[in-house]
Design a protein around this motif. Structure first.
Motif, PDB file in Angstrom:
ATOM      1  N   ARG A  49       3.047  -0.182  -6.209  1.00  0.00           N
ATOM      2  CA  ARG A  49       1.822   0.031  -6.991  1.00  0.00           C
ATOM      3  C   ARG A  49       2.181   0.184  -8.465  1.00  0.00           C
ATOM      4  N   ARG A  50       1.184  -0.067  -9.307  1.00  0.00           N
ATOM      5  CA  ARG A  50       1.356   0.192 -10.738  1.00  0.00           C
ATOM      6  C   ARG A  50       1.299   1.697 -10.964  1.00  0.00           C
ATOM      7  N   THR A  51       2.021   2.178 -11.944  1.00  0.00           N
ATOM      8  CA  THR A  51       1.974   3.597 -12.289  1.00  0.00           C
ATOM      9  C   THR A  51       0.542   3.971 -12.645  1.00  0.00           C
ATOM     10  N   GLY A  52       0.074   5.057 -12.040  1.00  0.00           N
ATOM     11  CA  GLY A  52      -1.277   5.532 -12.304  1.00  0.00           C
ATOM     12  C   GLY A  52      -2.350   4.895 -11.438  1.00  0.00           C
ATOM     13  N   GLU A  53      -2.015   3.891 -10.652  1.00  0.00           N
ATOM     14  CA  GLU A  53      -2.978   3.212  -9.785  1.00  0.00           C
ATOM     15  C   GLU A  53      -2.958   3.838  -8.400  1.00  0.00           C
ATOM     16  N   GLU A  54      -4.116   3.957  -7.797  1.00  0.00           N
ATOM     17  CA  GLU A  54      -4.229   4.513  -6.448  1.00  0.00           C
ATOM     18  C   GLU A  54      -3.904   3.480  -5.373  1.00  0.00           C
ATOM     19  N   GLU A  55      -4.425   2.271  -5.526  1.00  0.00           N
ATOM     20  CA  GLU A  55      -4.283   1.241  -4.495  1.00  0.00           C
ATOM     21  C   GLU A  55      -2.970   0.474  -4.648  1.00  0.00           C
ATOM     22  N   PRO A  56      -2.221   0.335  -3.568  1.00  0.00           N
ATOM     23  CA  PRO A  56      -0.994  -0.454  -3.642  1.00  0.00           C
ATOM     24  C   PRO A  56      -1.294  -1.949  -3.750  1.00  0.00           C
ATOM     25  N   VAL A  57      -0.437  -2.674  -4.454  1.00  0.00           N
ATOM     26  CA  VAL A  57      -0.555  -4.138  -4.508  1.00  0.00           C
ATOM     27  C   VAL A  57       0.184  -4.766  -3.339  1.00  0.00           C
ATOM     28  N   ILE A  58       1.151  -4.033  -2.769  1.00  0.00           N
ATOM     29  CA  ILE A  58       1.863  -4.438  -1.555  1.00  0.00           C
ATOM     30  C   ILE A  58       1.944  -3.208  -0.657  1.00  0.00           C
ATOM     31  N   SER A  59       1.630  -3.393   0.620  1.00  0.00           N
ATOM     32  CA  SER A  59       1.737  -2.318   1.591  1.00  0.00           C
ATOM     33  C   SER A  59       2.275  -2.900   2.893  1.00  0.00           C
ATOM     34  N   LEU A  60       3.511  -2.553   3.222  1.00  0.00           N
ATOM     35  CA  LEU A  60       4.164  -3.056   4.427  1.00  0.00           C
ATOM     36  C   LEU A  60       4.398  -1.908   5.395  1.00  0.00           C
ATOM     37  N   THR A  61       4.341  -2.210   6.689  1.00  0.00           N
ATOM     38  CA  THR A  61       4.628  -1.217   7.724  1.00  0.00           C
ATOM     39  C   THR A  61       5.533  -1.858   8.770  1.00  0.00           C
ATOM     40  N   SER A  62       5.890  -1.066   9.764  1.00  0.00           N
ATOM     41  CA  SER A  62       6.732  -1.573  10.853  1.00  0.00           C
ATOM     42  C   SER A  62       6.077  -2.729  11.593  1.00  0.00           C
ATOM     43  N   SER A  63       4.765  -2.854  11.496  1.00  0.00           N
ATOM     44  CA  SER A  63       4.089  -3.955  12.176  1.00  0.00           C
ATOM     45  C   SER A  63       3.672  -5.077  11.225  1.00  0.00           C
TER      46      SER A  63
END
Length: 122
Positions: A49-63
């Protein structure tokens, strides 16, 4: 970067990605005696995520994008070219964590800056 061995918690590492190109790398979690940490029953997550931003631009998990090979302490990370094509060039921050399914303990393995360089060939 193709592979990184982690021997402690919270190791800093900057990652450089190219807009519109696939990013792949592998992390091996090992103890001080160079033995793999068994990841049986663990889950993993990585967010950018960008500094200060709540929402991630990339979000990866085990699945989705992270693959754990428990016995060898291995985590394979895959960010698709399509995902990176949709991210503006610039500087972001990230971290990679694992969570024990039995105790719930969260361990940070990697963190740092995540740079996306502008794509030239489209």
């Amino acid at each position: 970067m193709t592979a990184k061995e982690i021997r402690s918690e919270g190791e800093a590492l900057d990652i450089y990605a190219r807009q519109g190109k696939t990013l792949q790398f592998t992390v091996f979690w090992k103890d001080d005696e160079d033995d793999a940490i068994d990841l049986a029953g663990f889950s993993a997550r990585l967010q950018v995520r960008r500094t200060g931003e709540e929402e991630p631009v990339i979000s990866l998990t085990s699945s989705t994008g992270l693959t754990i090979t428990a016995a060898t302490g291995r985590i394979d990370v895959l960010v698709s070219a399509t995902t990176l094509a949709g991210i503006d060039p610039g500087r972001y921050r990230y971290d990679l964590e694992v969570q024990s399914g039995s105790s719930g303990t969260v361990t940070g393995l990697l963190y740092g800056r995540f740079f996306v360089n502008e794509e030239t060939t489209k």
